[in-house]
Design a protein around this motif. Sequence first.
Motif, PDB file in Angstrom:
ATOM      1  N   LYS A   1     -43.541  67.635  -2.753  1.00  0.00           N
ATOM      2  CA  LYS A   1     -44.909  68.158  -2.853  1.00  0.00           C
ATOM      3  C   LYS A   1     -45.842  67.287  -3.702  1.00  0.00           C
ATOM      4  CE  LYS A   1     -43.980  71.974  -0.541  1.00  0.00           C
ATOM      5  NZ  LYS A   1     -44.588  72.261   0.774  1.00  0.00           N
ATOM      6  N   PHE A   2     -45.316  66.659  -4.756  1.00  0.00           N
ATOM      7  CA  PHE A   2     -46.220  65.996  -5.707  1.00  0.00           C
ATOM      8  C   PHE A   2     -45.765  64.592  -6.104  1.00  0.00           C
ATOM      9  CE2 PHE A   2     -47.063  70.567  -6.419  1.00  0.00           C
ATOM     10  CZ  PHE A   2     -48.409  70.564  -6.080  1.00  0.00           C
ATOM     11  N   TYR A   3     -45.079  63.914  -5.208  1.00  0.00           N
ATOM     12  CA  TYR A   3     -44.629  62.546  -5.501  1.00  0.00           C
ATOM     13  C   TYR A   3     -45.810  61.639  -5.856  1.00  0.00           C
ATOM     14  CZ  TYR A   3     -42.625  57.885  -4.805  1.00  0.00           C
ATOM     15  OH  TYR A   3     -42.243  56.581  -4.978  1.00  0.00           O
ATOM     16  N   PHE A   4     -46.913  61.763  -5.135  1.00  0.00           N
ATOM     17  CA  PHE A   4     -48.077  60.900  -5.375  1.00  0.00           C
ATOM     18  C   PHE A   4     -48.592  61.058  -6.807  1.00  0.00           C
ATOM     19  CE2 PHE A   4     -48.286  61.319  -0.702  1.00  0.00           C
ATOM     20  CZ  PHE A   4     -48.344  59.979  -0.355  1.00  0.00           C
ATOM     21  N   PHE A   5     -48.602  62.301  -7.312  1.00  0.00           N
ATOM     22  CA  PHE A   5     -49.103  62.553  -8.662  1.00  0.00           C
ATOM     23  C   PHE A   5     -48.105  62.088  -9.722  1.00  0.00           C
ATOM     24  CE2 PHE A   5     -51.930  66.405  -7.319  1.00  0.00           C
ATOM     25  CZ  PHE A   5     -52.736  65.537  -6.611  1.00  0.00           C
ATOM     26  N   LYS A   6     -46.816  62.215  -9.425  1.00  0.00           N
ATOM     27  CA  LYS A   6     -45.790  61.819 -10.405  1.00  0.00           C
ATOM     28  C   LYS A   6     -45.730  60.300 -10.525  1.00  0.00           C
ATOM     29  CE  LYS A   6     -41.973  62.829 -12.890  1.00  0.00           C
ATOM     30  NZ  LYS A   6     -41.401  61.536 -13.159  1.00  0.00           N
ATOM     31  N   ARG A   7     -45.771  59.621  -9.398  1.00  0.00           N
ATOM     32  CA  ARG A   7     -45.692  58.156  -9.437  1.00  0.00           C
ATOM     33  C   ARG A   7     -47.011  57.536  -9.896  1.00  0.00           C
ATOM     34  NH1 ARG A   7     -43.797  54.018  -4.585  1.00  0.00           N
ATOM     35  NH2 ARG A   7     -44.796  52.171  -5.444  1.00  0.00           N
ATOM     36  N   SER A   8     -48.117  58.189  -9.544  1.00  0.00           N
ATOM     37  CA  SER A   8     -49.444  57.645  -9.906  1.00  0.00           C
ATOM     38  C   SER A   8     -50.267  58.697 -10.636  1.00  0.00           C
ATOM     39  CB  SER A   8     -50.188  57.194  -8.640  1.00  0.00           C
ATOM     40  OG  SER A   8     -49.443  56.241  -7.934  1.00  0.00           O
ATOM     41  N   PRO A   9     -49.831  59.080 -11.863  1.00  0.00           N
ATOM     42  CA  PRO A   9     -50.602  60.088 -12.601  1.00  0.00           C
ATOM     43  C   PRO A   9     -52.040  59.660 -12.852  1.00  0.00           C
ATOM     44  CG  PRO A   9     -48.905  59.083 -14.001  1.00  0.00           C
ATOM     45  CD  PRO A   9     -48.654  58.627 -12.611  1.00  0.00           C
ATOM     46  N   ASP A  10     -52.275  58.329 -12.910  1.00  0.00           N
ATOM     47  CA  ASP A  10     -53.639  57.840 -13.091  1.00  0.00           C
ATOM     48  C   ASP A  10     -54.542  58.242 -11.923  1.00  0.00           C
ATOM     49  OD1 ASP A  10     -51.874  56.131 -11.670  1.00  0.00           O
ATOM     50  OD2 ASP A  10     -53.352  54.518 -11.729  1.00  0.00           O
ATOM     51  N   ALA A  11     -53.947  58.339 -10.715  1.00  0.00           N
ATOM     52  CA  ALA A  11     -54.723  58.779  -9.540  1.00  0.00           C
ATOM     53  C   ALA A  11     -55.104  60.250  -9.676  1.00  0.00           C
ATOM     54  CB  ALA A  11     -53.919  58.553  -8.266  1.00  0.00           C
ATOM     55  N   PHE A  12     -54.177  61.051 -10.201  1.00  0.00           N
ATOM     56  CA  PHE A  12     -54.481  62.468 -10.411  1.00  0.00           C
ATOM     57  C   PHE A  12     -55.558  62.626 -11.485  1.00  0.00           C
ATOM     58  CE2 PHE A  12     -53.190  66.726 -12.267  1.00  0.00           C
ATOM     59  CZ  PHE A  12     -53.845  67.450 -11.287  1.00  0.00           C
ATOM     60  N   VAL A  13     -55.449  61.844 -12.546  1.00  0.00           N
ATOM     61  CA  VAL A  13     -56.466  61.880 -13.605  1.00  0.00           C
ATOM     62  C   VAL A  13     -57.834  61.470 -13.039  1.00  0.00           C
ATOM     63  CG1 VAL A  13     -57.218  60.772 -15.761  1.00  0.00           C
ATOM     64  CG2 VAL A  13     -54.848  61.571 -15.515  1.00  0.00           C
ATOM     65  N   GLU A  14     -57.833  60.498 -12.131  1.00  0.00           N
ATOM     66  CA  GLU A  14     -59.075  60.075 -11.473  1.00  0.00           C
ATOM     67  C   GLU A  14     -59.696  61.244 -10.707  1.00  0.00           C
ATOM     68  OE1 GLU A  14     -62.065  57.450 -10.810  1.00  0.00           O
ATOM     69  OE2 GLU A  14     -60.296  57.052 -12.049  1.00  0.00           O
ATOM     70  N   ILE A  15     -58.869  62.036 -10.049  1.00  0.00           N
ATOM     71  CA  ILE A  15     -59.349  63.226  -9.326  1.00  0.00           C
ATOM     72  C   ILE A  15     -59.982  64.215 -10.298  1.00  0.00           C
ATOM     73  CG2 ILE A  15     -58.495  65.310  -8.141  1.00  0.00           C
ATOM     74  CD1 ILE A  15     -56.554  63.363  -6.630  1.00  0.00           C
ATOM     75  N   LEU A  16     -59.343  64.410 -11.456  1.00  0.00           N
ATOM     76  CA  LEU A  16     -59.891  65.325 -12.463  1.00  0.00           C
ATOM     77  C   LEU A  16     -61.248  64.830 -12.961  1.00  0.00           C
ATOM     78  CD1 LEU A  16     -56.672  66.125 -14.545  1.00  0.00           C
ATOM     79  CD2 LEU A  16     -57.739  67.533 -12.774  1.00  0.00           C
ATOM     80  N   LYS A  17     -61.378  63.533 -13.118  1.00  0.00           N
ATOM     81  CA  LYS A  17     -62.671  62.956 -13.565  1.00  0.00           C
ATOM     82  C   LYS A  17     -63.754  63.165 -12.510  1.00  0.00           C
ATOM     83  CE  LYS A  17     -60.717  59.377 -16.586  1.00  0.00           C
ATOM     84  NZ  LYS A  17     -60.396  57.927 -16.711  1.00  0.00           N
ATOM     85  N   LYS A  18     -63.369  62.992 -11.240  1.00  0.00           N
ATOM     86  CA  LYS A  18     -64.327  63.209 -10.145  1.00  0.00           C
ATOM     87  C   LYS A  18     -64.781  64.676 -10.129  1.00  0.00           C
ATOM     88  CE  LYS A  18     -62.111  59.688  -7.200  1.00  0.00           C
ATOM     89  NZ  LYS A  18     -63.157  58.664  -7.142  1.00  0.00           N
TER      90      LYS A  18
END
Length: 513
Positions: free
Chosen positions: A339-356
């Motif tokens: 379910k969340f491999y993208f967020f675990k491997r690239s937490p910076d991408a998830f943080v980018e979403i939070l900033k957006k």
Amino acid sequence: MNNFLFVAAENDALYNCKAGGMGDVVRDVPRQIASRGDKAHVVVPSYGRLHQQGTLKTTLTFNLRSTTYIAELYEVNPKKNFDNIHYYVIHHPEIEAGDIAHIYHNDPTEPFYTDAIKYFIFCTAVAEAIKNEAFGKIDIVHMHDWHTSLLLFLKKFHVGYRVLEKARFVYSIHNLAIQGIRPFEDNYSSVKNWFPDIPYDTESLKDYRYSDCINLMAVGIRYADAVHTVSPSYKEDILNASNPPEFIGGEGLEEDLQKADNEGRLIGILNGSNYKNIRTAEKGKIYLITINAIFKWLQEESKKYKADFLAHTGEKIAKYLVEPPEFICSSVARLTEQKFYFFKRSPDAFVEILKKLKKVNGSFILLGTGAPDYEELFRKISYEHENFIFINGQSEDVIDAIYLESNLYFMPSLFEPCGISQMLAMRNGNPCLVHHTGGLKDTVSHLKTGFSFNGATYEEKVKNMLEVFDLALKIYSKENEKWIKIQNNAKKMRFTWEKSVDEYYKLLYSINQ
């Protein structure tokens, strides 16, 4: 009248008997069958708890480990009663509740060690119940995932259960990645230890990677009369070899699946969703409902770090009671690699979403429990980012409120056999942003009913995920007419169980209605 038996590890028709989407399927399909005048029996393990208010129907005596085992079959009351459906649980002291949803065990050092034991006992008890006609004479046995495939092992190799050959056996794959691999021998949780007197053929049961082990997922694929994937696109995906993380396919079983397909036994039918008598939350109460759930969990929680985090989440939510965000992006799922491999491997991408999201006064609400490293990651991000609300628990009331109140539902699954969450979100008129894979391909159409991303490489997928997220926010903020059209299109979509079960009868059950 046809007589069906559903055998599964979970069933959401019962209280506290669900860990994932399989529970929804095992709840809804029997209801469809019963509405057509056929009879359905549904049996799951008791896990030491579900039998307590039930009615003892019979005791089941059978042999395991050269020892006499006695299990009990209870009929139990469901959440809702339906004509032509009977619900059962099998109780034995060794069929224990696990730490995952009080169902499955998490055995990180020796995967499936405990679960294999309890499902060996469960399946043998079910075979004995079929033999004794505890459910009447069964025409169709519908099994779900590796937890139940041992029935096919018993049907094939156990002389005491030849009677099972009279029924048609259908096997549904809900998660091909979880395969129930155990040693043939030299282990307490092994085939030889539990079935010492059965002359079985190791060659036809073995795992390709570990030839000294049985692969119970493979047993279902190799020996069922029909093998079912829960979406057409997932069927096509799993005929090809996996190349993680870019592509998740047959997970080492593609040859078995290709053989089943060539024999006409592999069938992809999209899961349905329920559109009648559904639970509904009250509009505008999401934060109050969440705080109530958190207070309840705090009273039950013994781990200090978890209690501290729940209090932290409650504090964040309390602020939203006064000043709610203008945009809610949400996810509800087990916290797993799928379910969340993208967020675990690239937490910076998830943080980018939070900033957006912060730029549009938006928040991200994630509800789920699961793998400890995923829980730890999301707790850390929650402490660092005020607009990330991580609800680290399970509550139907909170989930219903999330589906009702969200503006955008996020489902970046690495792979997805079908997915029910996107259907539930769309039912509420929420556009979904999904990874273009498996059943998500069959349910979400880019810029028509939602948004999807893909890519040839992992890096390309993450880049496209962020770009599509930007696109969704842009349409929401600046193209109101277009957003409303996508919302309305999503809400109009109907993935009905009536349609799905029509195909079950024809293609899986080989029954003319």
